[in-house]
Design a protein around this motif. Structure first.
Motif, PDB file in Angstrom:
ATOM      1  N   ILE A 296      37.349  38.790  33.670  1.00 18.53           N
ATOM      2  CA  ILE A 296      37.449  39.705  34.546  1.00 18.53           C
ATOM      3  C   ILE A 296      36.196  40.251  35.160  1.00 18.53           C
ATOM      4  O   ILE A 296      35.040  40.032  34.445  1.00 18.53           O
ATOM      5  CB  ILE A 296      38.377  40.921  34.123  1.00 18.53           C
ATOM      6  CG1 ILE A 296      37.595  41.740  33.195  1.00 18.53           C
ATOM      7  CG2 ILE A 296      39.699  40.429  33.676  1.00 18.53           C
ATOM      8  CD1 ILE A 296      38.210  43.020  32.933  1.00 18.53           C
ATOM      9  N   ARG A 297      36.128  40.639  36.346  1.00 19.48           N
ATOM     10  CA  ARG A 297      35.019  41.447  37.206  1.00 19.48           C
ATOM     11  C   ARG A 297      35.725  42.631  37.788  1.00 19.48           C
ATOM     12  O   ARG A 297      36.473  42.329  38.524  1.00 19.48           O
ATOM     13  CB  ARG A 297      34.295  40.213  38.237  1.00 19.48           C
ATOM     14  CG  ARG A 297      33.132  40.955  38.280  1.00 19.48           C
ATOM     15  CD  ARG A 297      32.254  39.964  39.350  1.00 19.48           C
ATOM     16  NE  ARG A 297      32.908  40.241  41.001  1.00 19.48           N
ATOM     17  CZ  ARG A 297      32.748  39.655  41.846  1.00 19.48           C
ATOM     18  NH1 ARG A 297      32.159  38.489  41.826  1.00 19.48           N
ATOM     19  NH2 ARG A 297      33.368  39.863  43.114  1.00 19.48           N
ATOM     20  N   VAL A 298      34.831  43.603  37.592  1.00 19.13           N
ATOM     21  CA  VAL A 298      35.177  45.120  38.269  1.00 19.13           C
ATOM     22  C   VAL A 298      33.954  45.578  38.883  1.00 19.13           C
ATOM     23  O   VAL A 298      32.974  45.647  38.271  1.00 19.13           O
ATOM     24  CB  VAL A 298      35.737  45.969  37.201  1.00 19.13           C
ATOM     25  CG1 VAL A 298      36.089  47.184  37.968  1.00 19.13           C
ATOM     26  CG2 VAL A 298      36.964  45.186  36.448  1.00 19.13           C
TER      27      VAL A 298
ATOM     28  N   ILE B  21      39.072  39.434  53.371  1.00 17.95           N
ATOM     29  CA  ILE B  21      38.752  38.259  54.130  1.00 17.95           C
ATOM     30  C   ILE B  21      38.164  37.137  53.447  1.00 17.95           C
ATOM     31  O   ILE B  21      38.155  36.059  53.371  1.00 17.95           O
ATOM     32  CB  ILE B  21      37.944  38.746  55.415  1.00 17.95           C
ATOM     33  CG1 ILE B  21      38.820  39.582  56.360  1.00 17.95           C
ATOM     34  CG2 ILE B  21      37.513  37.564  56.077  1.00 17.95           C
ATOM     35  CD1 ILE B  21      38.155  40.094  57.390  1.00 17.95           C
ATOM     36  N   SER B  22      37.070  37.555  52.475  1.00 12.84           N
ATOM     37  CA  SER B  22      36.282  36.604  51.802  1.00 12.84           C
ATOM     38  C   SER B  22      36.475  36.543  50.427  1.00 12.84           C
ATOM     39  O   SER B  22      35.878  35.417  49.749  1.00 12.84           O
ATOM     40  CB  SER B  22      34.862  36.784  52.175  1.00 12.84           C
ATOM     41  OG  SER B  22      34.468  38.127  51.971  1.00 12.84           O
ATOM     42  N   ARG B  23      36.973  37.479  49.784  1.00 13.62           N
ATOM     43  CA  ARG B  23      37.118  37.616  48.139  1.00 13.62           C
ATOM     44  C   ARG B  23      38.485  37.330  47.657  1.00 13.62           C
ATOM     45  O   ARG B  23      38.709  37.734  46.263  1.00 13.62           O
ATOM     46  CB  ARG B  23      36.462  38.865  47.741  1.00 13.62           C
ATOM     47  CG  ARG B  23      34.886  38.739  47.956  1.00 13.62           C
ATOM     48  CD  ARG B  23      34.355  40.423  47.718  1.00 13.62           C
ATOM     49  NE  ARG B  23      34.985  41.191  48.184  1.00 13.62           N
ATOM     50  CZ  ARG B  23      35.058  42.462  47.734  1.00 13.62           C
ATOM     51  NH1 ARG B  23      34.373  42.650  46.557  1.00 13.62           N
ATOM     52  NH2 ARG B  23      35.585  43.446  48.445  1.00 13.62           N
ATOM     53  N   GLY B  24      39.425  36.989  48.478  1.00 16.97           N
ATOM     54  CA  GLY B  24      40.846  36.705  47.953  1.00 16.97           C
ATOM     55  C   GLY B  24      41.543  38.121  47.640  1.00 16.97           C
ATOM     56  O   GLY B  24      41.298  39.121  48.817  1.00 16.97           O
ATOM     57  N   ILE B  25      42.235  38.472  46.702  1.00 16.22           N
ATOM     58  CA  ILE B  25      42.871  39.763  46.524  1.00 16.22           C
ATOM     59  C   ILE B  25      42.235  40.483  45.480  1.00 16.22           C
ATOM     60  O   ILE B  25      41.657  40.139  44.607  1.00 16.22           O
ATOM     61  CB  ILE B  25      44.285  39.526  45.870  1.00 16.22           C
ATOM     62  CG1 ILE B  25      45.189  38.656  46.931  1.00 16.22           C
ATOM     63  CG2 ILE B  25      45.091  40.783  45.539  1.00 16.22           C
ATOM     64  CD1 ILE B  25      46.585  38.081  46.302  1.00 16.22           C
TER      65      ILE B  25
END
Length: 93
Positions: free
Chosen positions: A50-52, A7-11
């Motif tokens: 990237i962020r994981v 809903i708020s962070r995209g995919i």
């Protein structure tokens, strides 16, 4: 792997074995999208960040870096990892 429309962070991208995957697919299966990594036609270099984020456990960063390096054939220059209360955040510049 699969993509999940938030809903708020995209995919967000999840591995099928992700602890959250079963819950997400059971409750919100209609928000699942197919994703796939594609190699570069020309092996030109480019930089990306990237962020994981995930559940922290022994060996998780090793698994992630192995996938990025061995499976995807990408070279990681740097990565910053922090873990608090059982959750890790890893990001590259």
């Amino acid at each position: 792997m699969f993509g999940f429309v938030t809903i708020s962070r995209g995919i967000t991208i999840h591995h099928q074995n992700c602890p959250n995957a079963k819950l997400l697919l059971t409750r919100y299966g209609y928000r699942k999208i197919e994703v796939q990594w594609k190699g570069l036609e020309q092996r030109d270099a480019f930089r990306t960040a990237i962020r994981v984020t995930g559940t922290d456990r022994i060996g998780i960063m090793n698994e992630i870096s192995q996938i990025i390096s061995n499976d995807l054939k990408f070279n990681m220059i740097s990565i910053k990892v922090e873990a608090k209360k059982g959750v890790f955040n890893a990001s590259s510049n």
